[in-house]
Design an enzyme around this catalytic site. Structure first.
Site: not given
Length: 321
Positions: A171, A173-175
Protein backbone atom coordinates in the site's frame (compact mmCIF):
# COMPACT_ATOMS: atom_id res chain seq x y z
CA UNK A 1 10.79 -16.43 -10.39
CA UNK A 2 10.02 -13.57 -12.78
CA UNK A 3 8.01 -10.90 -11.00
CA UNK A 4 5.95 -7.95 -12.16
CA UNK A 5 3.52 -5.41 -10.80
CA UNK A 6 0.59 -3.32 -12.00
CA UNK A 7 2.69 -0.69 -13.75
CA UNK A 8 4.41 -3.07 -16.17
CA UNK A 9 1.46 -5.25 -17.21
CA UNK A 10 -0.89 -4.49 -20.07
CA UNK A 11 -3.89 -6.64 -20.94
CA UNK A 12 -4.53 -7.54 -24.58
CA UNK A 13 -7.95 -6.86 -26.15
CA UNK A 14 -10.32 -9.48 -27.53
CA UNK A 15 -13.19 -9.08 -30.01
CA UNK A 16 -15.96 -7.00 -28.44
CA UNK A 17 -19.38 -8.68 -28.21
CA UNK A 18 -21.48 -5.92 -26.66
CA UNK A 19 -22.94 -2.93 -28.50
CA UNK A 20 -22.58 -0.51 -25.58
CA UNK A 21 -20.18 -0.62 -22.66
CA UNK A 22 -23.13 0.14 -20.39
CA UNK A 23 -24.30 -3.45 -21.04
CA UNK A 24 -21.29 -4.85 -19.16
CA UNK A 25 -22.12 -6.31 -15.73
CA UNK A 26 -19.69 -5.24 -12.98
CA UNK A 27 -21.53 -6.93 -10.11
CA UNK A 28 -19.92 -9.64 -8.00
CA UNK A 29 -21.19 -12.34 -5.65
CA UNK A 30 -19.06 -12.30 -2.52
CA UNK A 31 -20.16 -14.56 0.29
CA UNK A 32 -23.89 -14.33 0.99
CA UNK A 33 -24.43 -11.08 -0.91
CA UNK A 34 -24.08 -9.53 -4.34
CA UNK A 35 -22.43 -6.13 -4.73
CA UNK A 36 -22.37 -3.47 -7.47
CA UNK A 37 -18.58 -3.50 -7.78
CA UNK A 38 -15.73 -5.83 -6.80
CA UNK A 39 -14.15 -3.18 -4.59
CA UNK A 40 -13.92 -2.47 -0.87
CA UNK A 41 -12.46 0.58 0.89
CA UNK A 42 -9.59 -0.40 3.18
CA UNK A 43 -10.52 -1.02 6.81
CA UNK A 44 -8.38 1.91 7.95
CA UNK A 45 -9.32 4.70 10.33
CA UNK A 46 -8.76 7.39 7.68
CA UNK A 47 -10.85 5.54 5.09
CA UNK A 48 -13.82 3.95 6.87
CA UNK A 49 -16.24 4.97 9.62
CA UNK A 50 -19.85 4.15 10.48
CA UNK A 51 -21.33 6.88 8.29
CA UNK A 52 -19.49 5.65 5.21
CA UNK A 53 -20.19 2.00 6.10
CA UNK A 54 -23.90 2.83 6.23
CA UNK A 55 -23.77 4.62 2.87
CA UNK A 56 -21.88 1.73 1.25
CA UNK A 57 -24.30 -0.90 2.58
CA UNK A 58 -27.35 1.14 1.55
CA UNK A 59 -26.03 1.36 -2.01
CA UNK A 60 -25.01 -2.31 -2.34
CA UNK A 61 -21.27 -1.88 -1.96
CA UNK A 62 -19.09 -4.05 0.26
CA UNK A 63 -17.23 -2.53 3.20
CA UNK A 64 -15.15 -3.70 6.16
CA UNK A 65 -15.27 -1.64 9.35
CA UNK A 66 -11.88 -1.16 11.03
CA UNK A 67 -11.05 -2.46 14.52
CA UNK A 68 -9.45 0.63 16.04
CA UNK A 69 -12.32 1.40 18.44
CA UNK A 70 -12.86 -2.17 19.64
CA UNK A 71 -15.32 -1.21 22.36
CA UNK A 72 -17.69 0.22 19.73
CA UNK A 73 -17.94 -2.85 17.50
CA UNK A 74 -20.92 -4.55 19.16
CA UNK A 75 -22.92 -1.31 19.05
CA UNK A 76 -21.88 -0.91 15.41
CA UNK A 77 -23.25 -4.37 14.52
CA UNK A 78 -26.48 -3.62 16.41
CA UNK A 79 -26.80 -0.25 14.66
CA UNK A 80 -26.36 -1.74 11.19
CA UNK A 81 -28.85 -4.52 11.88
CA UNK A 82 -31.41 -2.03 13.23
CA UNK A 83 -31.13 -0.18 9.93
CA UNK A 84 -31.76 -3.43 8.06
CA UNK A 85 -28.20 -3.42 6.71
CA UNK A 86 -25.44 -6.03 6.75
CA UNK A 87 -22.61 -5.77 9.29
CA UNK A 88 -18.97 -6.31 8.34
CA UNK A 89 -16.34 -5.96 11.07
CA UNK A 90 -12.65 -6.57 11.76
CA UNK A 91 -11.06 -8.46 14.65
CA UNK A 92 -7.52 -9.14 15.79
CA UNK A 93 -5.99 -12.03 17.70
CA UNK A 94 -5.56 -10.65 21.23
CA UNK A 95 -7.04 -12.69 24.07
CA UNK A 96 -9.82 -10.10 24.50
CA UNK A 97 -11.00 -10.81 20.95
CA UNK A 98 -12.08 -14.31 21.97
CA UNK A 99 -14.37 -12.73 24.56
CA UNK A 100 -15.71 -10.33 21.93
CA UNK A 101 -16.65 -13.20 19.59
CA UNK A 102 -18.47 -14.87 22.48
CA UNK A 103 -20.20 -11.56 23.23
CA UNK A 104 -21.49 -11.33 19.65
CA UNK A 105 -22.99 -14.80 19.97
CA UNK A 106 -24.57 -14.09 23.35
CA UNK A 107 -26.11 -10.86 22.07
CA UNK A 108 -27.43 -12.66 18.96
CA UNK A 109 -25.72 -10.01 16.85
CA UNK A 110 -23.61 -12.07 14.47
CA UNK A 111 -22.09 -9.93 11.67
CA UNK A 112 -22.65 -11.19 8.14
CA UNK A 113 -18.93 -10.68 7.45
CA UNK A 114 -15.92 -10.87 9.78
CA UNK A 115 -12.32 -10.08 8.80
CA UNK A 116 -9.34 -11.25 10.84
CA UNK A 117 -7.10 -8.26 10.20
CA UNK A 118 -3.43 -9.02 10.98
CA UNK A 119 -0.36 -7.70 9.17
CA UNK A 120 1.13 -11.21 8.95
CA UNK A 121 -1.83 -13.55 8.72
CA UNK A 122 0.12 -16.79 8.22
CA UNK A 123 0.28 -17.39 11.95
CA UNK A 124 -0.60 -20.15 14.39
CA UNK A 125 -2.48 -17.58 16.47
CA UNK A 126 -4.56 -16.55 13.46
CA UNK A 127 -5.40 -20.22 12.87
CA UNK A 128 -6.54 -20.50 16.48
CA UNK A 129 -8.81 -17.47 16.01
CA UNK A 130 -10.23 -18.92 12.78
CA UNK A 131 -11.18 -22.08 14.62
CA UNK A 132 -12.75 -20.14 17.49
CA UNK A 133 -14.86 -17.99 15.17
CA UNK A 134 -15.97 -20.98 13.12
CA UNK A 135 -16.96 -22.78 16.32
CA UNK A 136 -18.83 -19.91 17.98
CA UNK A 137 -20.35 -17.98 15.02
CA UNK A 138 -19.98 -20.32 12.02
CA UNK A 139 -22.61 -18.40 10.04
CA UNK A 140 -20.36 -15.36 9.57
CA UNK A 141 -18.45 -15.18 6.26
CA UNK A 142 -14.83 -15.19 7.42
CA UNK A 143 -12.12 -13.25 5.58
CA UNK A 144 -8.53 -13.72 6.75
CA UNK A 145 -5.43 -11.66 5.97
CA UNK A 146 -2.97 -10.58 5.17
CA UNK A 147 -1.11 -13.27 3.24
CA UNK A 148 1.53 -13.34 0.52
CA UNK A 149 2.34 -16.95 -0.43
CA UNK A 150 0.50 -20.01 -1.77
CA UNK A 151 1.46 -21.99 1.34
CA UNK A 152 -0.20 -19.37 3.50
CA UNK A 153 -3.37 -19.36 1.39
CA UNK A 154 -3.58 -23.15 1.46
CA UNK A 155 -3.14 -23.41 5.23
CA UNK A 156 -5.50 -20.54 6.08
CA UNK A 157 -8.21 -21.90 3.76
CA UNK A 158 -7.83 -25.36 5.27
CA UNK A 159 -8.20 -23.86 8.75
CA UNK A 160 -11.66 -22.58 7.79
CA UNK A 161 -11.34 -19.18 6.10
CA UNK A 162 -14.05 -18.40 3.54
CA UNK A 163 -11.83 -15.87 1.74
CA UNK A 164 -8.27 -14.61 2.00
CA UNK A 165 -6.71 -11.16 1.71
CA UNK A 166 -3.49 -10.97 -0.31
CA UNK A 167 -0.84 -8.29 0.17
CA UNK A 168 2.02 -7.69 2.61
CA UNK A 169 2.95 -4.02 2.57
CA UNK A 170 2.22 -2.91 -1.04
CA UNK A 171 0.00 0.00 0.00
CA UNK A 172 0.89 3.65 -0.48
CA UNK A 173 1.18 4.23 3.27
CA UNK A 174 3.13 1.00 3.90
CA UNK A 175 6.88 0.87 4.51
CA UNK A 176 7.05 -2.82 5.50
CA UNK A 177 9.57 -3.76 2.81
CA UNK A 178 11.92 -0.99 3.94
CA UNK A 179 11.56 -1.72 7.66
CA UNK A 180 11.64 -5.53 7.53
CA UNK A 181 12.90 -6.69 4.12
CA UNK A 182 9.72 -8.74 3.65
CA UNK A 183 6.52 -8.34 1.69
CA UNK A 184 4.84 -8.06 -1.70
CA UNK A 185 5.57 -4.36 -2.23
CA UNK A 186 6.77 -3.91 -5.80
CA UNK A 187 5.50 -7.28 -7.03
CA UNK A 188 1.95 -7.40 -5.61
CA UNK A 189 0.37 -8.48 -8.91
CA UNK A 190 2.81 -11.38 -9.22
CA UNK A 191 2.05 -12.39 -5.63
CA UNK A 192 -1.65 -12.41 -6.46
CA UNK A 193 -1.03 -14.64 -9.50
CA UNK A 194 1.17 -16.94 -7.41
CA UNK A 195 -1.39 -17.24 -4.60
CA UNK A 196 -4.19 -17.93 -7.07
CA UNK A 197 -2.51 -21.24 -7.90
CA UNK A 198 -3.34 -22.46 -4.40
CA UNK A 199 -6.62 -20.63 -3.75
CA UNK A 200 -9.92 -22.47 -3.95
CA UNK A 201 -11.91 -19.65 -2.33
CA UNK A 202 -12.21 -15.92 -3.14
CA UNK A 203 -9.20 -13.66 -2.74
CA UNK A 204 -9.17 -9.94 -1.97
CA UNK A 205 -6.21 -8.13 -3.53
CA UNK A 206 -5.14 -5.64 -0.86
CA UNK A 207 -2.80 -2.78 -1.70
CA UNK A 208 -0.85 -1.40 -4.63
CA UNK A 209 -3.83 -0.28 -6.72
CA UNK A 210 -3.25 3.22 -8.05
CA UNK A 211 -5.50 3.46 -11.14
CA UNK A 212 -8.84 2.05 -12.26
CA UNK A 213 -7.07 -0.09 -14.85
CA UNK A 214 -5.43 -1.93 -11.95
CA UNK A 215 -8.86 -3.30 -11.02
CA UNK A 216 -9.08 -5.25 -14.29
CA UNK A 217 -5.51 -6.49 -13.83
CA UNK A 218 -6.30 -7.72 -10.32
CA UNK A 219 -9.25 -9.73 -11.58
CA UNK A 220 -7.15 -11.14 -14.42
CA UNK A 221 -4.69 -12.58 -11.92
CA UNK A 222 -7.23 -14.11 -9.57
CA UNK A 223 -8.85 -11.50 -7.33
CA UNK A 224 -12.58 -11.56 -6.65
CA UNK A 225 -12.47 -8.25 -4.76
CA UNK A 226 -9.97 -5.42 -4.46
CA UNK A 227 -9.29 -3.53 -1.23
CA UNK A 228 -8.23 0.06 -1.84
CA UNK A 229 -6.85 2.59 0.63
CA UNK A 230 -5.34 5.78 -0.77
CA UNK A 231 -7.68 5.95 -3.78
CA UNK A 232 -10.68 5.94 -1.41
CA UNK A 233 -9.19 8.37 1.11
CA UNK A 234 -9.77 12.09 0.79
CA UNK A 235 -13.48 12.18 -0.05
CA UNK A 236 -16.25 14.21 1.55
CA UNK A 237 -17.47 11.02 3.24
CA UNK A 238 -13.98 9.92 4.36
CA UNK A 239 -13.13 10.34 8.06
CA UNK A 240 -10.94 13.24 9.08
CA UNK A 241 -10.77 16.99 8.70
CA UNK A 242 -9.91 18.87 5.52
CA UNK A 243 -6.44 20.40 5.65
CA UNK A 244 -5.43 23.38 3.50
CA UNK A 245 -1.85 23.65 2.28
CA UNK A 246 -0.59 26.18 -0.26
CA UNK A 247 -4.18 26.95 -1.21
CA UNK A 248 -5.08 23.32 -1.92
CA UNK A 249 -7.33 21.00 0.08
CA UNK A 250 -6.17 17.65 1.49
CA UNK A 251 -7.21 15.01 4.00
CA UNK A 252 -4.85 13.08 6.25
CA UNK A 253 -4.20 9.42 5.49
CA UNK A 254 -2.11 7.01 7.53
CA UNK A 255 -1.25 3.33 7.57
CA UNK A 256 -2.68 0.95 10.14
CA UNK A 257 0.86 0.17 11.32
CA UNK A 258 1.93 3.82 11.47
CA UNK A 259 3.07 5.61 14.63
CA UNK A 260 -0.04 7.82 14.31
CA UNK A 261 -2.37 4.80 14.41
CA UNK A 262 -0.43 2.96 17.11
CA UNK A 263 0.09 6.01 19.29
CA UNK A 264 3.70 4.95 19.78
CA UNK A 265 6.92 4.45 17.81
CA UNK A 266 7.33 0.70 18.31
CA UNK A 267 7.20 -1.70 15.33
CA UNK A 268 6.17 1.04 12.93
CA UNK A 269 5.57 -0.14 9.34
CA UNK A 270 3.37 2.69 8.06
CA UNK A 271 3.46 6.43 7.48
CA UNK A 272 1.25 9.52 7.27
CA UNK A 273 0.37 11.21 3.98
CA UNK A 274 -1.78 14.08 2.75
CA UNK A 275 -4.29 12.96 0.12
CA UNK A 276 -5.77 15.55 -2.28
CA UNK A 277 -9.43 16.27 -1.56
CA UNK A 278 -11.54 14.39 -4.12
CA UNK A 279 -15.18 15.37 -3.65
CA UNK A 280 -17.98 12.81 -3.31
CA UNK A 281 -17.24 9.08 -3.16
CA UNK A 282 -20.27 8.35 -5.38
CA UNK A 283 -18.49 10.08 -8.27
CA UNK A 284 -15.36 7.97 -7.76
CA UNK A 285 -17.42 4.76 -7.63
CA UNK A 286 -19.29 5.71 -10.82
CA UNK A 287 -16.00 6.34 -12.60
CA UNK A 288 -14.70 2.97 -11.40
CA UNK A 289 -17.83 1.26 -12.69
CA UNK A 290 -17.64 2.91 -16.09
CA UNK A 291 -13.94 2.10 -16.45
CA UNK A 292 -14.54 -1.53 -15.46
CA UNK A 293 -17.35 -1.72 -18.01
CA UNK A 294 -14.87 -0.52 -20.62
CA UNK A 295 -12.38 -3.15 -19.43
CA UNK A 296 -15.02 -5.85 -19.88
CA UNK A 297 -15.75 -4.64 -23.41
CA UNK A 298 -12.04 -4.82 -24.28
CA UNK A 299 -11.92 -8.32 -22.78
CA UNK A 300 -14.55 -9.51 -25.25
CA UNK A 301 -17.07 -10.44 -22.58
CA UNK A 302 -20.18 -9.35 -20.73
CA UNK A 303 -19.11 -9.66 -17.09
CA UNK A 304 -16.10 -9.54 -14.79
CA UNK A 305 -15.07 -13.15 -15.32
CA UNK A 306 -14.25 -12.41 -18.96
CA UNK A 307 -11.22 -10.54 -17.63
CA UNK A 308 -9.75 -13.81 -16.30
CA UNK A 309 -9.30 -15.14 -19.84
CA UNK A 310 -7.41 -12.34 -21.58
CA UNK A 311 -3.74 -12.50 -22.50
CA UNK A 312 -1.22 -9.91 -21.38
CA UNK A 313 2.24 -8.56 -22.04
CA UNK A 314 5.01 -7.59 -19.60
CA UNK A 315 6.77 -4.30 -20.21
CA UNK A 316 10.26 -3.48 -18.96
CA UNK A 317 9.15 0.11 -18.44
CA UNK A 318 6.13 2.33 -18.97
CA UNK A 319 5.99 5.34 -21.30
CA UNK A 320 4.09 7.93 -19.24
CA UNK A 321 3.91 10.52 -22.04
Amino acid sequence: MKTFDYHNVQLLPEKCIIKSRSEADTSVQFGPRKFQLPIVPANMETVMDENLATWMAEHDYFYVMHRFQPEQRLDFVKSMHKKGLFASISVGIKDSEYDFINELKEANEVPEYTTIDVAHGHSEFVIQMIKHIKKVIPETFLIVGNLGTPDAVREIENAGADATKIGIGPGKACITKYKTGFGTGGWQLSALKWCSKAATKPMIADGGIRTNGDLAKSIRFGATMMMIGSVFAGHVESPGEIVEKNGKKFKQYWGSASAKQKGEHHNVEGRQLLIPFKGNIADTLLEMKEDLQSSISYAGGKDLMSLRKVNYVLLDSIDES
